[in-house]
Design an enzyme around this catalytic site. Sequence first.
Site, mmCIF file in Angstrom:
data_model
loop_
_atom_site.group_PDB
_atom_site.id
_atom_site.type_symbol
_atom_site.label_atom_id
_atom_site.label_comp_id
_atom_site.label_asym_id
_atom_site.label_seq_id
_atom_site.Cartn_x
_atom_site.Cartn_y
_atom_site.Cartn_z
ATOM 1 N N SER A 48 -46.149 -28.647 -13.298
ATOM 2 C CA SER A 48 -45.688 -29.555 -12.239
ATOM 3 C C SER A 48 -44.488 -29.004 -11.486
ATOM 4 C CB SER A 48 -45.293 -30.876 -12.893
ATOM 5 O OG SER A 48 -44.483 -31.635 -12.024
ATOM 6 N N GLU A 107 -42.137 -30.717 -10.684
ATOM 7 C CA GLU A 107 -40.948 -31.359 -11.267
ATOM 8 C C GLU A 107 -40.142 -30.369 -12.110
ATOM 9 O OE1 GLU A 107 -39.505 -34.732 -11.400
ATOM 10 O OE2 GLU A 107 -40.495 -34.599 -9.475
ATOM 11 N N TYR A 129 -39.805 -35.875 -18.802
ATOM 12 C CA TYR A 129 -41.136 -35.435 -18.385
ATOM 13 C C TYR A 129 -41.107 -33.959 -17.972
ATOM 14 C CZ TYR A 129 -45.021 -34.689 -15.142
ATOM 15 O OH TYR A 129 -46.111 -34.161 -14.491
ATOM 16 N N HIS A 168 -49.544 -34.699 -5.346
ATOM 17 C CA HIS A 168 -50.835 -34.836 -4.664
ATOM 18 C C HIS A 168 -51.358 -36.241 -4.893
ATOM 19 C CE1 HIS A 168 -51.093 -32.863 -8.563
ATOM 20 N NE2 HIS A 168 -52.243 -33.490 -8.761
HETATM 21 N N1 GDD Z 1 -42.506 -44.297 -8.509
HETATM 22 C C1 GDD Z 1 -41.580 -44.672 -7.632
HETATM 23 N N2 GDD Z 1 -41.382 -46.017 -7.407
HETATM 24 N N3 GDD Z 1 -40.862 -43.732 -6.982
HETATM 25 C C2 GDD Z 1 -39.947 -44.149 -6.077
HETATM 26 C C3 GDD Z 1 -39.715 -45.496 -5.800
HETATM 27 C C4 GDD Z 1 -40.464 -46.478 -6.500
HETATM 28 O O1 GDD Z 1 -40.319 -47.684 -6.312
HETATM 29 N N4 GDD Z 1 -38.761 -45.569 -4.849
HETATM 30 C C5 GDD Z 1 -38.397 -44.320 -4.540
HETATM 31 N N5 GDD Z 1 -39.102 -43.447 -5.286
HETATM 32 C C6 GDD Z 1 -38.946 -41.976 -5.269
HETATM 33 C C7 GDD Z 1 -38.726 -41.373 -6.645
HETATM 34 O O2 GDD Z 1 -37.359 -41.552 -7.047
HETATM 35 C C8 GDD Z 1 -39.109 -39.927 -6.372
HETATM 36 O O3 GDD Z 1 -38.027 -39.232 -5.845
HETATM 37 C C9 GDD Z 1 -40.207 -40.036 -5.317
HETATM 38 O O4 GDD Z 1 -40.153 -41.384 -4.826
HETATM 39 C C10 GDD Z 1 -41.601 -39.749 -5.827
HETATM 40 O O5 GDD Z 1 -41.818 -40.513 -7.002
HETATM 41 P P1 GDD Z 1 -43.267 -40.595 -7.713
HETATM 42 O O6 GDD Z 1 -44.295 -40.974 -6.716
HETATM 43 O O7 GDD Z 1 -43.102 -41.466 -8.902
HETATM 44 O O8 GDD Z 1 -43.597 -39.091 -8.106
HETATM 45 P P2 GDD Z 1 -42.701 -37.926 -8.763
HETATM 46 O O9 GDD Z 1 -42.348 -36.976 -7.669
HETATM 47 O O10 GDD Z 1 -41.604 -38.478 -9.573
HETATM 48 O O11 GDD Z 1 -43.720 -37.253 -9.760
HETATM 49 C C11 GDD Z 1 -45.095 -37.044 -9.408
HETATM 50 O O12 GDD Z 1 -45.302 -35.748 -8.918
HETATM 51 C C12 GDD Z 1 -45.102 -34.697 -9.865
HETATM 52 C C13 GDD Z 1 -45.376 -33.377 -9.164
HETATM 53 O O13 GDD Z 1 -44.220 -32.985 -8.488
HETATM 54 C C14 GDD Z 1 -45.915 -37.330 -10.669
HETATM 55 O O14 GDD Z 1 -47.289 -37.357 -10.327
HETATM 56 C C15 GDD Z 1 -45.702 -36.269 -11.715
HETATM 57 O O15 GDD Z 1 -46.582 -36.498 -12.815
HETATM 58 C C16 GDD Z 1 -46.002 -34.902 -11.077
HETATM 59 O O16 GDD Z 1 -45.818 -33.883 -12.012
#
Ligand code: GDD
Length: 327
Positions: free
Chosen positions: A122, A124, A146, A176
């Site tokens: 990832s 991340e 994570y 994605h």
């Molecule tokens: N989930 C979530 N909920 N995220 C929020 C929110 C909310 O209410 N508000 C703001 N965010 C911001 C998070 O703080 C983060 O910076 C961004 O939105 C994206 O959050 P997510 O959609 O939860 O994804 P992620 O980037 O943390 O992780 C995803 O992508 C990774 C690949 O880069 C996940 O799918 C991981 O499993 C994956 O590895």
Amino acid sequence: MNRVALITGINGQDGYYLSRFLKSKNYEVHGITSCSKPGIGEPPKNCHYCDFAEGSNLNKIINEVQPDEVYHLAAQSHVRLSFDLPVYTAEVTGVGTLRLLEALRYYEEQSQKKVRFYQASSSEMFGKVVESPQSETTPFHPRSPYACAKVFSYWQTINYRESYGMFACNGILFNHESPRRGEAFVTRKITKAVARIKLGMQDKLFLGNIDAKRDWGFAGDYVEAMWLILQQDQPDDFVIGTGETHSVREFLEAAFNAVDLDWKKYVEIDPQYYRPAEVELLCADPSKAREKLNWKTKVSFEELAQLMVEADMKLTQQEKILGDATS
Ligand code: GDD
């Protein structure tokens, strides 16, 4: 004879798109899921149950399936949740990969058969980025339990390749998304809320850090990259992303615009969605994938927001009709 693929985490978004893709290439597809629903009916064909927190039946499953290719997508994949469940996340997302690699090593030894292994690494792992854009040579700085677990799995994958000559590869995938995305991830949380607000079923949307920037692509495009990675002559690691970065704020704008609404009227910040440590910016440098895999994304950022909103509008309209009919 058809090639046999085993997908762990087959019930997730990527499992859905990958199994369809592999079936279109005439693979016999098997899946592992931990979501057993005893009593509801027979498990679907080629479905196997395993919890990567313990993995005691992995050897048995691999012996039965005899896979040519294994795509390891199973994980506790929610970053925010990993702060509440750090040990569980380390078990499933980290040690779970090691359990699978060890089972595959044993299987290769016993059967003298070679298996190709894909690890869902990832973006991340780049965390507090030391350079931008991020490529295969960018050092990691994980910022969550994570991401730490994913770094562990990344290195175990390379370690099994270098120690035992296994065909083990990492795809370092940037975010994605799709209509199949879980509703706890920000894009889907937004598109679902947009549909519900447009249809008068919700007034407000509460979010955390809307200044965070991500490199968002369409999941359907990314599963092809997973497959391409396993079709190379040599095992290797690849960054997969669009090369563009956008803030959550920009995604809000694109999603609300798709139904002619102004996001500012509906969105409120709720600190409960903040993370103890945030990844502020991710942006891929996918040049290696472009060059060696001949892969690139086909769906733009705006198209992605649009297609997710359209799908949620349809789904929510159906839910509304069903709700009205039963109330
Ligand atoms: N989930 C979530 N909920 N995220 C929020 C929110 C909310 O209410 N508000 C703001 N965010 C911001 C998070 O703080 C983060 O910076 C961004 O939105 C994206 O959050 P997510 O959609 O939860 O994804 P992620 O980037 O943390 O992780 C995803 O992508 C990774 C690949 O880069 C996940 O799918 C991981 O499993 C994956 O590895």
